[in-house]
Design a protein around this motif. Structure first.
Motif, PDB file in Angstrom:
ATOM      1  N   THR A 143      62.402  -5.718 -47.072  1.00 49.85           N
ATOM      2  CA  THR A 143      63.491  -6.273 -47.899  1.00 49.85           C
ATOM      3  C   THR A 143      63.096  -7.593 -48.547  1.00 49.85           C
ATOM      4  OG1 THR A 143      64.419  -7.308 -45.919  1.00 49.85           O
ATOM      5  CG2 THR A 143      65.287  -5.134 -46.560  1.00 49.85           C
ATOM      6  N   ASN A 144      62.081  -8.271 -48.022  1.00 48.02           N
ATOM      7  CA  ASN A 144      61.643  -9.542 -48.588  1.00 48.02           C
ATOM      8  C   ASN A 144      60.687  -9.364 -49.767  1.00 48.02           C
ATOM      9  OD1 ASN A 144      63.051 -11.147 -46.674  1.00 48.02           O
ATOM     10  ND2 ASN A 144      61.436 -10.693 -45.159  1.00 48.02           N
ATOM     11  N   LYS A 145      60.126  -8.170 -49.893  1.00 45.60           N
ATOM     12  CA  LYS A 145      59.124  -7.956 -50.937  1.00 45.60           C
ATOM     13  C   LYS A 145      59.563  -6.937 -51.982  1.00 45.60           C
ATOM     14  CE  LYS A 145      55.218  -9.143 -47.959  1.00 45.60           C
ATOM     15  NZ  LYS A 145      53.925  -8.667 -47.377  1.00 45.60           N
ATOM     16  N   THR A 146      60.715  -6.368 -51.805  1.00 45.66           N
ATOM     17  CA  THR A 146      61.240  -5.399 -52.774  1.00 45.66           C
ATOM     18  C   THR A 146      62.666  -5.763 -53.116  1.00 45.66           C
ATOM     19  OG1 THR A 146      62.004  -3.936 -51.013  1.00 45.66           O
ATOM     20  CG2 THR A 146      59.799  -3.509 -51.911  1.00 45.66           C
ATOM     21  N   VAL A 147      63.020  -5.433 -54.333  1.00 40.01           N
ATOM     22  CA  VAL A 147      64.404  -5.647 -54.746  1.00 40.01           C
ATOM     23  C   VAL A 147      65.301  -4.607 -54.095  1.00 40.01           C
ATOM     24  CG1 VAL A 147      65.985  -5.734 -56.717  1.00 40.01           C
ATOM     25  CG2 VAL A 147      63.656  -6.660 -56.929  1.00 40.01           C
ATOM     26  N   VAL A 148      64.813  -3.337 -54.107  1.00 40.91           N
ATOM     27  CA  VAL A 148      65.561  -2.230 -53.503  1.00 40.91           C
ATOM     28  C   VAL A 148      64.629  -1.533 -52.512  1.00 40.91           C
ATOM     29  CG1 VAL A 148      66.858  -0.110 -53.893  1.00 40.91           C
ATOM     30  CG2 VAL A 148      66.900  -1.933 -55.619  1.00 40.91           C
ATOM     31  N   PRO A 149      64.718  -1.814 -51.211  1.00 37.07           N
ATOM     32  CA  PRO A 149      63.849  -1.112 -50.239  1.00 37.07           C
ATOM     33  C   PRO A 149      64.064   0.398 -50.322  1.00 37.07           C
ATOM     34  CG  PRO A 149      65.006  -2.946 -49.220  1.00 37.07           C
ATOM     35  CD  PRO A 149      65.637  -2.750 -50.568  1.00 37.07           C
ATOM     36  N   TYR A 150      62.955   1.118 -50.103  1.00 38.39           N
ATOM     37  CA  TYR A 150      63.038   2.577 -50.184  1.00 38.39           C
ATOM     38  C   TYR A 150      62.958   3.120 -48.761  1.00 38.39           C
ATOM     39  CZ  TYR A 150      62.570   7.205 -52.258  1.00 38.39           C
ATOM     40  OH  TYR A 150      62.800   8.503 -52.633  1.00 38.39           O
ATOM     41  N   ASP A 151      64.150   3.384 -48.178  1.00 38.49           N
ATOM     42  CA  ASP A 151      64.219   3.729 -46.756  1.00 38.49           C
ATOM     43  C   ASP A 151      63.583   5.080 -46.417  1.00 38.49           C
ATOM     44  OD1 ASP A 151      65.355   1.380 -45.977  1.00 38.49           O
ATOM     45  OD2 ASP A 151      67.420   2.097 -46.140  1.00 38.49           O
ATOM     46  N   ARG A 152      63.405   5.941 -47.426  1.00 31.65           N
ATOM     47  CA  ARG A 152      62.755   7.233 -47.129  1.00 31.65           C
ATOM     48  C   ARG A 152      61.307   7.038 -46.685  1.00 31.65           C
ATOM     49  NH1 ARG A 152      63.231  11.573 -51.663  1.00 31.65           N
ATOM     50  NH2 ARG A 152      61.830  12.595 -50.172  1.00 31.65           N
ATOM     51  N   ALA A 153      60.750   5.856 -46.964  1.00 28.14           N
ATOM     52  CA  ALA A 153      59.374   5.582 -46.508  1.00 28.14           C
ATOM     53  C   ALA A 153      59.314   5.453 -44.996  1.00 28.14           C
ATOM     54  CB  ALA A 153      58.851   4.325 -47.175  1.00 28.14           C
ATOM     55  N   ALA A 154      60.465   5.296 -44.357  1.00 22.73           N
ATOM     56  CA  ALA A 154      60.473   5.159 -42.897  1.00 22.73           C
ATOM     57  C   ALA A 154      59.942   6.422 -42.227  1.00 22.73           C
ATOM     58  CB  ALA A 154      61.897   4.860 -42.419  1.00 22.73           C
ATOM     59  N   TYR A 155      60.236   7.590 -42.795  1.00 25.53           N
ATOM     60  CA  TYR A 155      59.831   8.837 -42.139  1.00 25.53           C
ATOM     61  C   TYR A 155      58.298   9.001 -42.104  1.00 25.53           C
ATOM     62  CZ  TYR A 155      59.684  13.738 -40.796  1.00 25.53           C
ATOM     63  OH  TYR A 155      59.426  14.907 -40.140  1.00 25.53           O
ATOM     64  N   PRO A 156      57.592   8.903 -43.258  1.00 25.80           N
ATOM     65  CA  PRO A 156      56.131   9.059 -43.166  1.00 25.80           C
ATOM     66  C   PRO A 156      55.470   7.940 -42.359  1.00 25.80           C
ATOM     67  CG  PRO A 156      56.786   8.409 -45.390  1.00 25.80           C
ATOM     68  CD  PRO A 156      58.031   8.758 -44.652  1.00 25.80           C
ATOM     69  N   LEU A 157      56.048   6.717 -42.392  1.00 28.82           N
ATOM     70  CA  LEU A 157      55.473   5.646 -41.580  1.00 28.82           C
ATOM     71  C   LEU A 157      55.670   5.945 -40.096  1.00 28.82           C
ATOM     72  CD1 LEU A 157      54.055   2.946 -41.483  1.00 28.82           C
ATOM     73  CD2 LEU A 157      56.289   1.821 -41.692  1.00 28.82           C
ATOM     74  N   ALA A 158      56.812   6.530 -39.730  1.00 30.89           N
ATOM     75  CA  ALA A 158      57.040   6.930 -38.336  1.00 30.89           C
ATOM     76  C   ALA A 158      56.025   7.984 -37.900  1.00 30.89           C
ATOM     77  CB  ALA A 158      58.460   7.484 -38.200  1.00 30.89           C
ATOM     78  N   GLU A 159      55.707   8.902 -38.786  1.00 29.33           N
ATOM     79  CA  GLU A 159      54.701   9.933 -38.465  1.00 29.33           C
ATOM     80  C   GLU A 159      53.356   9.286 -38.141  1.00 29.33           C
ATOM     81  OE1 GLU A 159      55.664  14.091 -40.625  1.00 29.33           O
ATOM     82  OE2 GLU A 159      55.144  12.465 -42.015  1.00 29.33           O
ATOM     83  N   LEU A 160      52.976   8.268 -38.912  1.00 29.18           N
ATOM     84  CA  LEU A 160      51.702   7.595 -38.662  1.00 29.18           C
ATOM     85  C   LEU A 160      51.708   6.886 -37.312  1.00 29.18           C
ATOM     86  CD1 LEU A 160      50.947   6.117 -42.215  1.00 29.18           C
ATOM     87  CD2 LEU A 160      49.883   8.102 -41.132  1.00 29.18           C
ATOM     88  N   TYR A 161      52.807   6.231 -36.971  1.00 29.22           N
ATOM     89  CA  TYR A 161      52.893   5.570 -35.663  1.00 29.22           C
ATOM     90  C   TYR A 161      52.896   6.596 -34.527  1.00 29.22           C
ATOM     91  CZ  TYR A 161      53.537   0.772 -37.265  1.00 29.22           C
ATOM     92  OH  TYR A 161      53.330  -0.485 -37.788  1.00 29.22           O
TER      93      TYR A 161
END
Length: 826
Positions: A143-161
């Motif tokens: 949220t500090n680096k984007t005007v509108v965070p894209y929450d759908r990115a949470a899913y692929p990032l969760a897969e990587l973790y």
């Protein structure tokens, strides 16, 4: 002073450095790139045009914005190249534009980072880089680096973790990210949480969201619901619910679902069979460009599944599917070009397509390529490479490759016969689950491996396993063992019963063996007419060797009325199937012109075809024809080459022919030592004439010193086997008295036995000897005149009278000699 960038700086660093300059001179306000009023209006108009599908009209505006350094323009161009909107799809170029869009703060930064991260996560258009993907997904969510965070990115990032790819494995972090994605209404995130036991509410929420999306016409949701009902881990398994959702997806235009549902209707997979409806669905998807549907339709045309078999249509549909990267269809095209199935045979194209399919990752393609290199080599390296390919696949547990190598080594086809290697590869295939090789293993043990004695107990164990697996040919092998006494006591009645059962099950080889057994008198019920009957059945079943055997019976009138035309027809049929022995037999008939019309050119052509594949009989007959100029022009160098090849392939009569030519030196290069060696080799293999000829060579000292004792031993061995010529030579030796003690009576006995066999030379020798003891000059003319008087009837009584007369003359001579000795002074 301009800022210096290190030569080894990363691409990201280079871009960041470039952006410092751009930011200094472009329209950034507090780091946020805001479009000026006029540009904002142009951008909104271009967005609207793109939304209506007017991409070509929108692209100039996006390019102008990008050229002026605005991230909105880079973002839109990245999406255009990513999806092929108004431009040719180019994911590498898309990545470049999206990279620029992520470097500046704008409302599009979060989504640009998500899309670029997806490319790096999948290695699509850029090298796969999970760490870079994770960095971009985190940017999209920050949220500090984007005007509108894209929450759908949470899913692929969760897969990587969860997988520990590009980041340390952290299940708690993964769970938090899945929960964030789930709050956006992502059904996949709810499914992951349900599988991580985060609460039963996630399963029900996932189903609710999917059903809602399905109701809105989202076919991906329908297909996901179908899979969930098939798998049964989130919802109770239900094949009917799964099929219902697949049907809805198919009817909604989802190509894969329509194709799969059509397949189920054609094959009756979970549905009542309805080929017409199923094929219509598949054809519609195929015509809409669905590669799998095209491949499936090609398969059905190839096999005649639910539709008349049509190799041309099969090839056409597989060709369309292969053009879209369907590896299975590429392999089908390779095999079609190899076999001439639905298209003209083209080995070069077949090989290229096998290589393409192999490079696309199809394991069978490599094996097929190996087989083709062995069966149709274009050079010496092909055979070795083909064997290496199959051997590597076999070592990896590929049953088909192991079985193929086993058969090649077993039969000596394309490779020197090696039963040890054959057994090894057969066992690899058996361990990989190929039950068809059980019988081959049993047969090898029954025959003996590597020169070792047979192991009948082990052989029978494998043959019993093969019979239990439904291998009719194994029952044939057991029957053959009892017929020939191979590793077991001969039991003709049991053999006939087993072979009869195998023949009743359709095993044509069992029919051939029964024919052989009747022909050779190996059964209590042996009957030449039964041999004919079994050979006919096997021939009708397509056995070329049965056709050849039946042709022999028709030629000899054995068990059937002589019929040379029928014999020729059978040999022609067997030859058309590639039976080289049949080609050799037919070529020999046409060359000789006996019992059939002479066709020397056709005969020579057949003999050459058979000889080139390694048939030693064809090599010998062709060599003899070229040697004698029989039906074809004499060619002594070619004759010598073919006879030598026949000898190298173990043909014993060829050894005798070449030996005669080497000893005489009249037509081929004289080499008495080689000639004698060839006779010795032939004699060692049981050739009676060679044994007698070798004895003559030893008597005369051909190729070395004389060996009278060896010669006599060889002659007596041949005479005991009723060889008339050996008896003639022995008879002459006893009459002559130089090599053995002269004994007219023994000489007469040998000659008389030969004469009773019809040997004219024996009769002539008896006549000359009789005239000699009668005091008549021993010359051939006088002997012939005398023979003409006493043998005019040429019957056994005459021959017996002649022998008795000779014995009486010998006795008279002995009496006269004894009287003379008694009267001689003291």
């Amino acid at each position: 002073m301009a800022r210096k960038i290190p030569i080894r700086a990363s691409r990201h660093a280079l871009m960041a450095a470039a952006l410092v300059t751009l930011t200094a001179c472009a329209g950034a306000t507090g780091g946020y790139w805001k479009l000026p009023g006029g540009m904002k209006d142009d951008y909104r108009e271009a967005e609207a045009m793109a939304g209506r599908g007017q991409y070509e009209a929108a692209l100039p505006t996006f390019r102008r914005l990008a050229d002026d350094g605005y991230p909105q323009g880079n973002y839109e161009l990245g999406r255009a190249y990513l999806n092929g909107w108004g431009v040719e799809r180019d994911k590498a170029k898309a990545a470049e534009y999206l990279e620029l869009a992520t470097q500046k703060l704008s409302r599009r930064r979060g989504h640009a980072a998500f899309q670029l991260g997806t490319l790096y996560a999948e290695g699509d258009g850029v090298p796969r880089d999970p760490a870079r993907a994770a960095e971009l997904f985190r940017l999209a969510l920050d949220t500090n680096k984007t005007v509108v965070p894209y929450d759908r990115a949470a899913y692929p990032l969760a897969e990587l973790y969860e997988a520990g790819e590009g980041v340390p494995r952290d299940m708690e972090k993964a769970r938090e990210l899945y929960a964030r994605a789930a709050r956006t209404g992502d059904p996949d995130a709810h499914l992951r949480l349900a599988r991580m036991d985060a609460g039963p509410e996630h399963a029900s929420e996932a189903i609710r969201l999917l059903e809602m999306r399905a109701a809105q016409g989202e076919t991906w949701a329908m297909t996901k619901l179908a899979r969930l009902y098939e798998e049964g881990d989130i919802v109770p398994a239900s094949q009917s619910d799964a099929l219902a959702w697949r049907q809805k997806a198919a009817e909604a235009g989802h190509l894969q679902s329509r194709t799969d549902y059509g397949r189920r209707l054609v094959e009756g997979d979970g549905l009542e069979t309805d080929p017409d409806r199923g094929l219509a669905m598949i054809r519609r998807s195929a015509e809409d460009g669905h590669a799998y549907a095209q491949s499936l339709l090609g398969r059905y045309y190839a096999k005649g599944t639910g539709i008349p078999r049509d190799p041309v249509q099969a090839f056409t549909w597989h060709e369309r599917a292969a053009a879209q990267g369907q590896v299975g269809s590429t392999l089908y095209l390779a095999r079609a070009y190899r076999d001439g199935e639905g298209v003209a045979r083209d080995p070069a194209k077949a090989r290229r397509l096998f290589e393409t399919a192999r490079d696309m990752g199809h394991d069978s393609a490599d094996v097929d390529l190996g087989r083709m290199m062995i069966a149709q080599p274009t050079g010496p390296a092909d055979l070795r490479q083909g064997i290496d390919i199959l051997a590597a696949a076999a070592e990896q547990g590929d049953a088909s490759s192991a079985a193929t190598l086993g058969r090649l080594y077993d039969k000596g086809e394309a490779l020197p016969r090696d039963d040890r290697k054959a057994l090894r590869y057969y066992k690899i295939a058996a361990e990989a689950g190929d039950e068809k090789v059980y019988g081959e293993i049993g047969r090898l043990y029954m025959d003996g491996i590597g020169g070792q004695p047979p192991r009948p107990a082990e052989g029978m164990r494998w043959l019993d396993k093969a019979i239990a697996a439904g291998d009719t040919s194994a029952r044939t092998e057991v029957g053959r063992a009892y017929l020939e006494g191979r590793g077991v006591d001969p039991a003709p009645a049991k053999a006939e019963r087993l072979l009869g059962q195998a023949a009743a099950d359709g095993d044509a080889y069992a029919m051939v063996l029964l024919g052989d057994a009747h022909r050779e008198g190996m059964l209590p019920t042996a009957d030449p007419r039964s041999a004919v009957r079994w050979y006919r059945k096997a021939a009708d079943a397509g056995r070329a060797d049965a056709m050849r055997r039946l042709a022999d019976l028709y030629l000899d009138g054995e068990g059937v009325s002589p019929d040379a035309d029928r014999a020729v027809d059978l040999l022609e049929r067997a030859s058309a199937q590639g039976d080289m022995a049949a080609k050799a037999d037919l070529g020999r008939l046409y060359m000789a012109g006996e019992r059939v019309a002479a066709r020397p050119e056709r005969g020579a052509r057949l003999l050459r075809e058979a000889a080139r594949t390694g048939n030693p009989i064809a090599m010998r007959v062709l060599g003899q024809a070229l040697l004698n100029g029989s039906g074809i022009a004499a060619d002594l160098p070619a004759a010598e080459r073919w006879l030598e090849q026949a000898v190298d392939n173990g043909d014993v009569p060829a050894m005798v022919t070449l030996a005669s030519e080497r000893i005489s030196g009249k037509r081929l290069a004289k080499d008495e030592a080689e000639g004698v060696d060839l006779l010795r080799r032939a004699a060692d293999r049981g050739h009676i004439y060679a044994r007698t000829a070798l004895a003559n060579a030893y008597l005369e000292g051909v190729g070395g010193e004389k060996w009278p004792d060896r010669a006599l031993a060889l002659l007596r061995e041949s005479a005991e086997q009723n060889h008339a010529y050996a008896k003639v030579v022995l008879g002459r030796l006893y009459l002559d008295g130089r090599v053995v003690e002269q004994d007219y009576q023994k000489g007469a006995e040998y000659l008389l036995e030969a004469a009773r066999s019809g040997h004219s030379g024996a009769l002539l020798t008896i006549a000359k000897a009789y005239l000699e003891v009668q005091g008549v000059a021993s010359n051939e003319d006088a002997a012939i005149l005398w023979l003409d008087r006493v043998l005019r009837t040429d019957n056994v009584d005459t021959i017996n009278s002649l022998g008795n007369a000779l014995a009486e003359a010998v006795e008279q001579r002995r009496v006269r000699r004894d009287s003379a000795l008694g009267a001689a002074p003291g």
